[in-house]
Scaffold this active site. Structure first.
Site, PDB file in Angstrom:
ATOM      1  N   TYR A  24       0.842  -1.193   0.000  1.00  0.00           N
ATOM      2  CA  TYR A  24       0.000   0.000   0.000  1.00  0.00           C
ATOM      3  C   TYR A  24       0.879   1.244   0.000  1.00  0.00           C
ATOM      4  O   TYR A  24       0.595   2.218  -0.690  1.00  0.00           O
ATOM      5  CB  TYR A  24      -0.910  -0.014   1.224  1.00  0.00           C
ATOM      6  CG  TYR A  24      -1.980  -1.046   1.118  1.00  0.00           C
ATOM      7  CD1 TYR A  24      -3.096  -0.804   0.337  1.00  0.00           C
ATOM      8  CD2 TYR A  24      -1.874  -2.274   1.777  1.00  0.00           C
ATOM      9  CE1 TYR A  24      -4.096  -1.750   0.229  1.00  0.00           C
ATOM     10  CE2 TYR A  24      -2.875  -3.217   1.678  1.00  0.00           C
ATOM     11  CZ  TYR A  24      -3.979  -2.954   0.904  1.00  0.00           C
ATOM     12  OH  TYR A  24      -4.957  -3.883   0.795  1.00  0.00           O
ATOM     13  N   CYS A  55      -6.493  -6.013  -7.355  1.00  0.00           N
ATOM     14  CA  CYS A  55      -6.397  -5.643  -5.949  1.00  0.00           C
ATOM     15  C   CYS A  55      -5.617  -6.691  -5.178  1.00  0.00           C
ATOM     16  O   CYS A  55      -5.039  -6.408  -4.144  1.00  0.00           O
ATOM     17  CB  CYS A  55      -7.791  -5.515  -5.348  1.00  0.00           C
ATOM     18  SG  CYS A  55      -8.937  -4.652  -6.441  1.00  0.00           S
ATOM     19  N   HIS A  56      -5.628  -7.894  -5.652  1.00  0.00           N
ATOM     20  CA  HIS A  56      -4.955  -8.978  -4.919  1.00  0.00           C
ATOM     21  C   HIS A  56      -3.443  -8.833  -4.967  1.00  0.00           C
ATOM     22  O   HIS A  56      -2.734  -9.479  -4.238  1.00  0.00           O
ATOM     23  CB  HIS A  56      -5.398 -10.312  -5.489  1.00  0.00           C
ATOM     24  CG  HIS A  56      -5.110 -10.472  -6.939  1.00  0.00           C
ATOM     25  ND1 HIS A  56      -5.972 -10.051  -7.925  1.00  0.00           N
ATOM     26  CD2 HIS A  56      -4.046 -11.003  -7.560  1.00  0.00           C
ATOM     27  CE1 HIS A  56      -5.420 -10.336  -9.096  1.00  0.00           C
ATOM     28  NE2 HIS A  56      -4.259 -10.902  -8.910  1.00  0.00           N
ATOM     29  N   GLU A  84       0.056 -16.679 -10.174  1.00  0.00           N
ATOM     30  CA  GLU A  84       0.811 -15.702 -10.968  1.00  0.00           C
ATOM     31  C   GLU A  84       2.305 -15.891 -10.810  1.00  0.00           C
ATOM     32  O   GLU A  84       3.100 -15.249 -11.475  1.00  0.00           O
ATOM     33  CB  GLU A  84       0.402 -14.298 -10.544  1.00  0.00           C
ATOM     34  CG  GLU A  84      -1.061 -14.038 -10.911  1.00  0.00           C
ATOM     35  CD  GLU A  84      -1.423 -12.580 -10.686  1.00  0.00           C
ATOM     36  OE1 GLU A  84      -0.642 -11.896 -10.036  1.00  0.00           O
ATOM     37  OE2 GLU A  84      -2.463 -12.173 -11.177  1.00  0.00           O
TER      38      GLU A  84
END
Length: 114
Positions: A24, A55-56, A84
């Site tokens: 963040y 968002c993940h 991923e």
DNA sequence: TTTATGACAATTA
DNA sequence: ATAATTGCCATAA
């Protein structure tokens, strides 16, 4: 529109390459406000642009993510990140996980670097 | 309309 | 070194 910061966050999060994660604070810094890490999450909560903003890939400074607010559960996020190619590491025992399954993203290797 | 809270991180005491 | 507080913008009620 709904604030410059908000738009900025979306743009930054959208730039996070697959297989990498950003904190963040990093997103907030790239957005132009290193102190606005709080609103980064709020921005995603407000208008997560489904399907456009991963968002993940946005995680805590500790490598964990938002418990209870993950798109379906922290467990779901871990599955997405693993899919991923993001590496996960066991908790350092010194740092209590905020809510993940006990596994934290390996920011040492998978943190997005501009 | 104003007030209060919110997916955090960094700083100061 | 640790603990507690502050800072910022936007959204919801």
């Amino acid at each position: 529109m709904a604030g410059v910061f908000n738009t900025r966050v979306y743009e930054v999060v959208r730039r996070i390459p697959k297989g990498k994660v950003a904190t963040y604070g990093q997103v907030a810094a790239l957005a132009g406000n290193p102190r606005n890490a709080r609103f980064v999450g709020y921005a995603l909560h407000s208008n997560p642009e489904p399907g456009v903003i991963p968002c993940h890939r946005v995680v805590f400074r500790d490598g964990s993510l938002a418990p209870g607010f993950a798109f379906g559960g922290p467990d779901r996020q871990r599955a997405l990140l693993e899919d991923e190619g993001v590496s996960f590491v066991p908790p350092a025992a010194d740092r209590e996980n905020t809510g993940s399954e006990g596994w934290l993203v390996d920011l040492q290797r998978c943190q997005w670097q501009e």
